[in-house]
Design a protein around this motif. Structure first.
Motif, PDB file in Angstrom:
ATOM      1  N   GLN A  77       1.177  -1.554   0.290  1.00 57.21           N
ATOM      2  CA  GLN A  77       0.238   0.655  -0.105  1.00 57.21           C
ATOM      3  C   GLN A  77       1.174   1.544  -0.427  1.00 57.21           C
ATOM      4  OE1 GLN A  77      -2.791  -0.050   2.940  1.00 57.21           O
ATOM      5  NE2 GLN A  77      -3.572  -2.330   1.322  1.00 57.21           N
ATOM      6  N   GLY A  78       2.304   1.162   0.186  1.00 51.60           N
ATOM      7  CA  GLY A  78       3.085   2.525   0.169  1.00 51.60           C
ATOM      8  C   GLY A  78       4.046   1.835  -0.737  1.00 51.60           C
ATOM      9  N   VAL A  79       4.922   2.531  -0.863  1.00 48.65           N
ATOM     10  CA  VAL A  79       6.524   2.580  -1.292  1.00 48.65           C
ATOM     11  C   VAL A  79       7.595   3.742  -0.303  1.00 48.65           C
ATOM     12  CG1 VAL A  79       5.582   1.487  -3.463  1.00 48.65           C
ATOM     13  CG2 VAL A  79       5.842   3.683  -3.478  1.00 48.65           C
ATOM     14  N   PRO A  80       8.790   3.338  -0.206  1.00 44.90           N
ATOM     15  CA  PRO A  80       9.024   1.494  -0.428  1.00 44.90           C
ATOM     16  C   PRO A  80       8.729   0.496   0.131  1.00 44.90           C
ATOM     17  CG  PRO A  80      11.013   2.769   0.825  1.00 44.90           C
ATOM     18  CD  PRO A  80       9.796   3.641   0.370  1.00 44.90           C
ATOM     19  N   THR A  81       8.031  -1.058   0.106  1.00 43.87           N
ATOM     20  CA  THR A  81       7.857  -1.626   1.238  1.00 43.87           C
ATOM     21  C   THR A  81       9.256  -3.031   0.685  1.00 43.87           C
ATOM     22  OG1 THR A  81       5.825  -1.242   1.442  1.00 43.87           O
ATOM     23  CG2 THR A  81       6.326  -3.956   1.658  1.00 43.87           C
ATOM     24  N   LEU A  82       9.889  -3.399   1.731  1.00 44.49           N
ATOM     25  CA  LEU A  82       9.978  -3.936   2.114  1.00 44.49           C
ATOM     26  C   LEU A  82       9.391  -5.430   2.626  1.00 44.49           C
ATOM     27  CD1 LEU A  82      13.190  -2.380   2.881  1.00 44.49           C
ATOM     28  CD2 LEU A  82      13.018  -2.931   0.847  1.00 44.49           C
ATOM     29  N   ILE A  83       9.913  -6.221   1.757  1.00 44.39           N
ATOM     30  CA  ILE A  83       9.697  -8.180   2.307  1.00 44.39           C
ATOM     31  C   ILE A  83      11.362  -9.032   1.536  1.00 44.39           C
ATOM     32  CG2 ILE A  83       8.525  -9.895   2.491  1.00 44.39           C
ATOM     33  CD1 ILE A  83       6.266  -8.498   1.322  1.00 44.39           C
ATOM     34  N   LEU A  84      11.189  -9.233   3.263  1.00 43.40           N
ATOM     35  CA  LEU A  84      12.520 -10.843   3.002  1.00 43.40           C
ATOM     36  C   LEU A  84      12.089 -11.754   3.561  1.00 43.40           C
ATOM     37  CD1 LEU A  84      16.075 -11.231   3.549  1.00 43.40           C
ATOM     38  CD2 LEU A  84      15.025 -10.981   6.044  1.00 43.40           C
ATOM     39  N   TYR A  85      12.565 -12.524   2.622  1.00 38.02           N
ATOM     40  CA  TYR A  85      12.050 -14.414   2.819  1.00 38.02           C
ATOM     41  C   TYR A  85      12.746 -15.223   3.204  1.00 38.02           C
ATOM     42  CZ  TYR A  85       8.078 -12.959   0.574  1.00 38.02           C
ATOM     43  OH  TYR A  85       6.700 -12.717  -0.207  1.00 38.02           O
ATOM     44  N   LYS A  86      12.914 -16.038   3.964  1.00 39.25           N
ATOM     45  CA  LYS A  86      13.913 -16.627   4.139  1.00 39.25           C
ATOM     46  C   LYS A  86      12.804 -18.774   3.599  1.00 39.25           C
ATOM     47  CE  LYS A  86      17.291 -18.872   7.394  1.00 39.25           C
ATOM     48  NZ  LYS A  86      18.014 -19.183   8.894  1.00 39.25           N
ATOM     49  N   ASP A  87      13.984 -19.672   2.849  1.00 42.39           N
ATOM     50  CA  ASP A  87      13.622 -20.352   2.312  1.00 42.39           C
ATOM     51  C   ASP A  87      12.485 -20.200   1.438  1.00 42.39           C
ATOM     52  OD1 ASP A  87      16.149 -21.330   3.303  1.00 42.39           O
ATOM     53  OD2 ASP A  87      15.799 -22.085   4.990  1.00 42.39           O
ATOM     54  N   GLY A  88      11.722 -19.523   1.702  1.00 47.14           N
ATOM     55  CA  GLY A  88      10.766 -18.935   0.615  1.00 47.14           C
ATOM     56  C   GLY A  88       9.006 -18.728   1.709  1.00 47.14           C
ATOM     57  N   ASN A  89      10.261 -18.281   2.967  1.00 47.17           N
ATOM     58  CA  ASN A  89       9.061 -17.941   3.841  1.00 47.17           C
ATOM     59  C   ASN A  89       9.048 -16.706   4.179  1.00 47.17           C
ATOM     60  OD1 ASN A  89       7.582 -20.410   4.557  1.00 47.17           O
ATOM     61  ND2 ASN A  89       9.630 -21.426   5.096  1.00 47.17           N
ATOM     62  N   GLN A  90       8.596 -15.927   4.480  1.00 51.06           N
ATOM     63  CA  GLN A  90       8.315 -14.332   4.583  1.00 51.06           C
ATOM     64  C   GLN A  90       8.279 -14.476   5.828  1.00 51.06           C
ATOM     65  OE1 GLN A  90       5.045 -11.595   3.491  1.00 51.06           O
ATOM     66  NE2 GLN A  90       5.618 -10.497   5.397  1.00 51.06           N
ATOM     67  N   VAL A  91       9.993 -13.359   6.447  1.00 48.82           N
ATOM     68  CA  VAL A  91      10.299 -13.549   7.537  1.00 48.82           C
ATOM     69  C   VAL A  91      10.019 -11.578   8.370  1.00 48.82           C
ATOM     70  CG1 VAL A  91      11.951 -15.874   7.704  1.00 48.82           C
ATOM     71  CG2 VAL A  91      12.441 -13.130   6.855  1.00 48.82           C
ATOM     72  N   TRP A  92       9.995 -11.166   7.453  1.00 49.92           N
ATOM     73  CA  TRP A  92      10.165  -9.717   7.824  1.00 49.92           C
ATOM     74  C   TRP A  92       9.656  -9.041   6.714  1.00 49.92           C
ATOM     75  CZ3 TRP A  92      12.715  -5.815   5.320  1.00 49.92           C
ATOM     76  CH2 TRP A  92      12.678  -4.268   6.766  1.00 49.92           C
ATOM     77  N   ARG A  93       8.235  -7.385   6.853  1.00 57.71           N
ATOM     78  CA  ARG A  93       8.053  -7.185   6.206  1.00 57.71           C
ATOM     79  C   ARG A  93       8.295  -5.732   7.078  1.00 57.71           C
ATOM     80  NH1 ARG A  93       3.124  -7.559   2.084  1.00 57.71           N
ATOM     81  NH2 ARG A  93       2.892  -4.871   2.124  1.00 57.71           N
ATOM     82  N   GLN A  94       8.908  -4.281   6.328  1.00 55.19           N
ATOM     83  CA  GLN A  94       8.520  -2.847   6.190  1.00 55.19           C
ATOM     84  C   GLN A  94       8.497  -2.263   5.243  1.00 55.19           C
ATOM     85  OE1 GLN A  94       9.371  -2.569  10.463  1.00 55.19           O
ATOM     86  NE2 GLN A  94       8.589  -0.001   8.976  1.00 55.19           N
ATOM     87  N   SER A  95       7.626  -0.968   5.730  1.00 57.84           N
ATOM     88  CA  SER A  95       7.595   0.144   4.957  1.00 57.84           C
ATOM     89  C   SER A  95       8.016   1.145   5.408  1.00 57.84           C
ATOM     90  CB  SER A  95       5.826   0.109   4.372  1.00 57.84           C
ATOM     91  OG  SER A  95       5.226  -0.704   3.549  1.00 57.84           O
ATOM     92  N   GLY A  96       8.586   2.489   4.838  1.00 58.15           N
ATOM     93  CA  GLY A  96       9.494   2.623   4.640  1.00 58.15           C
ATOM     94  C   GLY A  96      11.059   3.108   4.608  1.00 58.15           C
TER      95      GLY A  96
END
Length: 98
Positions: A64-83
């Motif tokens: 819904q806002g940028v930048p949005t960062l999503i971290l995946y480990k072994d195919g699973n989302q482990v972290w997400r942060q906007s800004g």
């Protein structure tokens, strides 16, 4: 979409950067991500997704806002942060999951 999923599944750590060309914080984040990649090397893959060119992907991930960062480990989302995130914070989060 298949190649996106393939990358997330095949690489142990993947950072997805949802951004836009008109977004000032996104432009400020680009050199930070380059420094993070230079420091971590093959330990991390970074995918940059332009939300204007990939609206379906952005919608699927509820960006819904940028930048949005999503971290995946072994195919699973482990972290997400906007800004905008500082380099030391990105390194801390990524290293905590590696």
């Amino acid at each position: 979409m298949a190649s996106f999923n393939d990358i997330i599944q095949k690489n142990s750590l993947v950072l997805v950067d949802f951004s836009a060309t008109w977004c000032g914080p996104c432009q400020m984040l680009a050199p930070i991500l380059k420094e993070v990649k230079d420091e971590l090397g093959d330990k991390l893959s970074i995918i940059k997704i332009d939300i204007d060119k990939n609206q379906a992907v952005a919608s699927k991930f509820q960006v819904q806002g940028v930048p949005t960062l999503i971290l995946y480990k072994d195919g699973n989302q482990v972290w997400r942060q906007s800004g905008l995130q500082p380099k030391h914070e990105l390194l801390r989060v990524i290293n905590s999951h590696s």
